[in-house]
Design an enzyme around this catalytic site. Structure first.
Site, PDB file in Angstrom:
ATOM      1  N   TRP A 148      19.234  10.256 -21.054  1.00 40.45           N
ATOM      2  CA  TRP A 148      18.645  10.703 -22.413  1.00 40.45           C
ATOM      3  C   TRP A 148      19.690  10.935 -23.166  1.00 40.45           C
ATOM      4  CZ3 TRP A 148      20.743  15.363 -23.228  1.00 40.45           C
ATOM      5  CH2 TRP A 148      21.205  15.866 -22.207  1.00 40.45           C
ATOM      6  N   ARG A 157      24.280  -0.987 -23.952  1.00 38.93           N
ATOM      7  CA  ARG A 157      25.573  -1.239 -23.224  1.00 38.93           C
ATOM      8  C   ARG A 157      25.318  -1.960 -21.684  1.00 38.93           C
ATOM      9  NH1 ARG A 157      29.441   3.759 -22.703  1.00 38.93           N
ATOM     10  NH2 ARG A 157      28.386   4.451 -20.545  1.00 38.93           N
ATOM     11  N   LYS A 172      14.505   1.283 -17.008  1.00 38.62           N
ATOM     12  CA  LYS A 172      13.718   2.308 -16.787  1.00 38.62           C
ATOM     13  C   LYS A 172      14.509   3.474 -17.612  1.00 38.62           C
ATOM     14  CE  LYS A 172      13.978   5.801 -14.579  1.00 38.62           C
ATOM     15  NZ  LYS A 172      13.723   6.705 -15.765  1.00 38.62           N
ATOM     16  N   ALA A 174      15.135   7.188 -19.646  1.00 36.25           N
ATOM     17  CA  ALA A 174      15.066   8.587 -19.187  1.00 36.25           C
ATOM     18  C   ALA A 174      13.563   9.026 -19.615  1.00 36.25           C
ATOM     19  CB  ALA A 174      16.118   9.492 -19.726  1.00 36.25           C
ATOM     20  N   GLY A 226      24.111   8.189 -15.553  1.00 38.35           N
ATOM     21  CA  GLY A 226      23.377   9.494 -15.310  1.00 38.35           C
ATOM     22  C   GLY A 226      24.390  10.331 -14.399  1.00 38.35           C
ATOM     23  N   GLU A 248      27.924   4.481 -14.046  1.00 41.71           N
ATOM     24  CA  GLU A 248      28.343   5.447 -14.964  1.00 41.71           C
ATOM     25  C   GLU A 248      28.199   6.726 -14.657  1.00 41.71           C
ATOM     26  OE1 GLU A 248      30.790   4.317 -17.234  1.00 41.71           O
ATOM     27  OE2 GLU A 248      30.658   2.133 -17.118  1.00 41.71           O
ATOM     28  N   LEU A 249      28.927   7.654 -14.056  1.00 43.36           N
ATOM     29  CA  LEU A 249      28.303   9.025 -13.907  1.00 43.36           C
ATOM     30  C   LEU A 249      28.991  10.100 -14.506  1.00 43.36           C
ATOM     31  CD1 LEU A 249      28.397   8.192 -10.041  1.00 43.36           C
ATOM     32  CD2 LEU A 249      26.711   7.693 -11.661  1.00 43.36           C
ATOM     33  N   ARG A 276      30.817  16.393 -30.438  1.00 46.24           N
ATOM     34  CA  ARG A 276      29.647  15.149 -30.578  1.00 46.24           C
ATOM     35  C   ARG A 276      28.736  15.310 -29.638  1.00 46.24           C
ATOM     36  NH1 ARG A 276      30.191   9.227 -29.541  1.00 46.24           N
ATOM     37  NH2 ARG A 276      30.970   9.724 -27.460  1.00 46.24           N
ATOM     38  N   CYS A 282      28.844  12.309 -21.632  1.00 47.77           N
ATOM     39  CA  CYS A 282      29.869  12.329 -19.973  1.00 47.77           C
ATOM     40  C   CYS A 282      30.974  12.508 -20.668  1.00 47.77           C
ATOM     41  CB  CYS A 282      29.416  10.998 -19.457  1.00 47.77           C
ATOM     42  SG  CYS A 282      29.525   9.662 -20.679  1.00 47.77           S
ATOM     43  N   GLU A 369      30.057  19.913 -14.768  1.00 41.80           N
ATOM     44  CA  GLU A 369      29.908  19.359 -16.400  1.00 41.80           C
ATOM     45  C   GLU A 369      29.240  20.376 -16.962  1.00 41.80           C
ATOM     46  OE1 GLU A 369      27.846  15.843 -15.942  1.00 41.80           O
ATOM     47  OE2 GLU A 369      28.982  14.716 -17.438  1.00 41.80           O
ATOM     48  N   SER A 429      35.189   6.021 -27.181  1.00 38.86           N
ATOM     49  CA  SER A 429      34.142   4.893 -26.926  1.00 38.86           C
ATOM     50  C   SER A 429      34.365   4.022 -28.196  1.00 38.86           C
ATOM     51  CB  SER A 429      32.775   5.752 -27.425  1.00 38.86           C
ATOM     52  OG  SER A 429      32.478   6.555 -26.339  1.00 38.86           O
TER      53      SER A 429
HETATM   54  P1  NAD Z   1      19.896  12.116 -14.558  1.00 41.38           P
HETATM   55  O1  NAD Z   1      20.839  11.635 -13.410  1.00 41.38           O
HETATM   56  O2  NAD Z   1      19.274  13.268 -14.136  1.00 41.38           O
HETATM   57  O3  NAD Z   1      18.960  10.942 -14.895  1.00 41.38           O
HETATM   58  C1  NAD Z   1      19.486   9.736 -15.247  1.00 41.38           C
HETATM   59  C2  NAD Z   1      18.488   8.785 -15.099  1.00 41.38           C
HETATM   60  O4  NAD Z   1      18.261   8.723 -13.836  1.00 41.38           O
HETATM   61  C3  NAD Z   1      17.065   9.144 -15.918  1.00 41.38           C
HETATM   62  O5  NAD Z   1      16.443   7.712 -16.322  1.00 41.38           O
HETATM   63  C4  NAD Z   1      16.257   9.409 -14.759  1.00 41.38           C
HETATM   64  O6  NAD Z   1      15.006   9.354 -14.883  1.00 41.38           O
HETATM   65  C5  NAD Z   1      16.848   8.958 -13.569  1.00 41.38           C
HETATM   66  N1  NAD Z   1      16.501   9.569 -12.478  1.00 41.38           N
HETATM   67  C6  NAD Z   1      16.552  10.750 -11.900  1.00 41.38           C
HETATM   68  N2  NAD Z   1      16.373  10.768 -10.621  1.00 41.38           N
HETATM   69  C7  NAD Z   1      16.055   9.630 -10.102  1.00 41.38           C
HETATM   70  C8  NAD Z   1      15.930   9.224  -8.751  1.00 41.38           C
HETATM   71  N3  NAD Z   1      15.937  10.126  -7.936  1.00 41.38           N
HETATM   72  N4  NAD Z   1      15.773   8.056  -8.639  1.00 41.38           N
HETATM   73  C9  NAD Z   1      15.862   6.969  -9.672  1.00 41.38           C
HETATM   74  N5  NAD Z   1      16.292   7.546 -10.805  1.00 41.38           N
HETATM   75  C10 NAD Z   1      16.124   8.703 -10.976  1.00 41.38           C
HETATM   76  O7  NAD Z   1      21.226  12.261 -15.628  1.00 41.38           O
HETATM   77  P2  NAD Z   1      20.562  12.808 -17.173  1.00 41.38           P
HETATM   78  O8  NAD Z   1      20.498  14.568 -17.096  1.00 41.38           O
HETATM   79  O9  NAD Z   1      19.541  12.052 -17.762  1.00 41.38           O
HETATM   80  O10 NAD Z   1      22.134  12.373 -18.032  1.00 41.38           O
HETATM   81  C11 NAD Z   1      23.123  13.205 -17.937  1.00 41.38           C
HETATM   82  C12 NAD Z   1      24.227  12.599 -16.912  1.00 41.38           C
HETATM   83  O11 NAD Z   1      24.250  11.237 -17.251  1.00 41.38           O
HETATM   84  C13 NAD Z   1      25.481  13.515 -17.121  1.00 41.38           C
HETATM   85  O12 NAD Z   1      25.840  13.993 -15.885  1.00 41.38           O
HETATM   86  C14 NAD Z   1      26.500  12.657 -17.718  1.00 41.38           C
HETATM   87  O13 NAD Z   1      27.938  12.931 -17.578  1.00 41.38           O
HETATM   88  C15 NAD Z   1      25.891  11.328 -17.469  1.00 41.38           C
HETATM   89  N6  NAD Z   1      26.468  10.288 -18.358  1.00 41.38           N
HETATM   90  C16 NAD Z   1      27.340   9.422 -17.928  1.00 41.38           C
HETATM   91  C17 NAD Z   1      27.500   8.479 -18.715  1.00 41.38           C
HETATM   92  C18 NAD Z   1      28.957   7.450 -18.444  1.00 41.38           C
HETATM   93  O14 NAD Z   1      28.848   6.538 -18.981  1.00 41.38           O
HETATM   94  N7  NAD Z   1      29.690   7.776 -17.449  1.00 41.38           N
HETATM   95  C19 NAD Z   1      27.106   8.238 -19.986  1.00 41.38           C
HETATM   96  C20 NAD Z   1      25.899   8.999 -20.220  1.00 41.38           C
HETATM   97  C21 NAD Z   1      25.571  10.018 -19.350  1.00 41.38           C
END
Ligand code: NAD
Length: 470
Positions: A148, A157, A172, A174, A226, A248-249, A276, A282, A369, A429
């Site tokens: 999100w 990306r 899919k 967020a 995520g 990308e975690l 920012r 992340c 984090e 970035s």
């Molecule tokens: P999240 O992992 O909760 O959710 C990310 C996505 O996964 C959402 O679309 C969500 O609906 C989906 N999701 C959640 N549970 C799932 C499941 N069990 N099965 C399948 N899909 C599922 O993360 P978030 O809170 O939306 O985003 C924040 C995280 O994303 C932070 O940890 C951040 O560091 C990371 N992030 C990483 C990068 C990168 O490029 N490394 C970029 C942006 C965000």
């Protein structure tokens, strides 16, 4: 406002007619009711992606390139529309949403330029007989799961390189920010993307929808951005069909300030690296490691800048409660609050810009984090200690370092366990650069020349000696 599923070029309700609410984090009011896909909808989307794959994979690279180029122009021409929607559903200030639109659109332009440059090679085998040829092909139907925090850029990306490579896909987004992705699907259709190449399914129950897709042998690739916790689950689920994965975690970025740094420049970079996207990035600086000789000056300059930086709300109440608990934990363990340290009164999920000093190494916010506007500062006395502290985490997405010593900068590039290093800059970035992490921060790279490789398979063709050798 678009609120339905986008499958095979058509806007449809979820099969069981369910919807879920999307809130505006600045007001806590409902913005929209969005179609809530179930497993059957997800499989319909995959059916459409699979049906479109063969023809799409054979389109001319130039044709794919021009669709991307048109999409770039369209997104830029609709900057205000996209930016307003991003601010409404995600909460970041409008200026930051405009910056996200520019950044997100740039992936379309970059990969428009990459599409016609996909190439294999043709060489003579070392023994001089066979000829060795490689052919690049699209990996096949992909599943994209996006977060999100950057509702447009995290989607483009993945989508842009997949289009450039000739893959079809199911996105899919967020559940907290699905509206921007739906608007982007409309733009791609206008740009000429054929039906079925991109399908978008919104759902409040992501696991239930992605599970059957990951188990389906027709899917060939998963790209996820995520949290590390969800990423690990998806890597495990992807094992069954031996999917190609890009991950990308999360991150825990150290921001190093050495005694020879330009402290004003470091404070300028630090405020960007920290605030920012409200700290919800992340790549947000998570730990400030500052040489003891300059810690006082740097802290004062960072605090002054953070106090005047325009902040939006955090994404939801849960995120704010987590940020607040991390700050309380550090303070209970002995950290001192320089500025902030609390949520303001009133509506919206706001949290004050916060600087903490004397943070003990055991405080949770140094290993987790934070994802909020909180800067914990700790000190070091030599480079070796700084590198040790920086690497003392399971993450490895990005590091930032400020120093005027070129050799030190190069030593850091080789000794920090990281996918990216910002050297005397608080922002890394760039669509033309390979973005990604090591260790628990992920697998693969997005952007740059590397980005398209994530969507290509290599077929090697052994060709017999044209001069008749064996
Ligand atoms: P999240 O992992 O909760 O959710 C990310 C996505 O996964 C959402 O679309 C969500 O609906 C989906 N999701 C959640 N549970 C799932 C499941 N069990 N099965 C399948 N899909 C599922 O993360 P978030 O809170 O939306 O985003 C924040 C995280 O994303 C932070 O940890 C951040 O560091 C990371 N992030 C990483 C990068 C990168 O490029 N490394 C970029 C942006 C965000």
């Amino acid at each position: 406002m678009l609120t339905k599923l986008y499958i095979d070029g058509k806007w449809t309700e979820a099969v069981d007619g369910r919807t879920f609410e999307v809130l505006d984090p600045s007001t806590e009011e409902v913005l929209a009711d969005v179609a809530d896909a179930g497993p059957q909808d997800g499989l319909h989307a995959l059916d459409a992606a699979c049906a479109a794959q063969a023809a799409w994979g054979r389109t001319a690279p130039r044709e794919r390139s021009e669709i991307l180029r048109r999409a770039f122009e369209l997104v830029i021409s609709r900057t205000e529309h996209f930016a307003t929607l991003i601010t409404a559903e995600m909460g970041k200030p409008l200026a930051e949403s405009r910056a996200e639109v520019a950044y997100g659109a740039e992936f379309l332009r970059w990969f428009a330029e990459e599409a016609p440059r996909i190439s294999g090679r043709f060489t003579t085998a070392p023994d001089g007989r066979n000829r060795l040829m490689t052919v690049k092909r699209p990996v096949g139907p992909c599943l994209f799961v996006t977060p999100w925090n950057f509702p447009l850029a995290m989607a483009t990306r993945k989508i842009a390189p997949a289009i450039a490579a000739g893959c079809t896909m199911v996105l899919k987004p967020a559940e907290l920010t699905p509206l921007t992705a739906l608007l982007f699907a409309e733009v791609l259709t206008e740009a000429g993307l054929p039906d079925g190449v991109l399908n978008v399914i919104t759902t409040a129950d992501p696991g239930a929808v992605t599970g059957p897709l990951l188990a389906d042998p027709r899917l060939r690739k998963l790209s996820f951005t995520g949290s590390t916790a969800v990423g690990k689950k998806l890597i495990a689920a992807a094992a069954d069909q031996v999917l190609r994965v890009s991950m990308e975690l999360g991150g825990n970025a150290p921001f190093l300030v050495f005694e020879d740094a330009d402290i004003d420049a470091a404070a300028d970079g630090a405020v960007l690296a920290k605030l920012r996207n409200g700290g919800e990035a992340c790549v947000a600086a998570n730990r400030f490691l500052v040489h003891a000789d300059v810690a006082e000056e740097f802290t004062a300059k960072l605090a002054a800048r953070m106090q005047t930086y325009p902040l939006g709300p955090l994404i939801d109440g849960r995120t704010r409660a987590k940020v607040s608990a991390l700050v309380d934990d550090a303070v209970d363990a002995g950290a001192q609050v320089v500025i902030g340290g609390k949520a303001p009164e009133g509506k919206g999920f706001f949290y004050d810009a916060t600087v903490l000093v004397d943070v003990p190494l055991t405080a949770k916010l140094l290993s987790e984090e934070i994802f909020g506007p909180v800067a914990p500062i700790i000190t070091f006395t030599d480079e070796q200690e700084a590198v040790w502290l920086a690497n003392a985490t399971e993450y490895g997405l990005v590091c930032f370092a400020y120093t005027r010593d070129l050799n030190r900068g190069l030593r850091l590039a080789e000794s920090l366990e990281t996918g990216m290093l910002g050297l005397n800059t608080g922002i890394v970035s760039n669509p033309a650069a390979p973005f990604g992490g090591v260790k628990h921060s992920g697998i693969g790279r997005e952007g740059g020349a590397e980005g398209i490789e994530e969507y290509l398979e290599t077929t090697y063709v052994a060709v017999s000696d044209p001069f008749g050798g064996m």
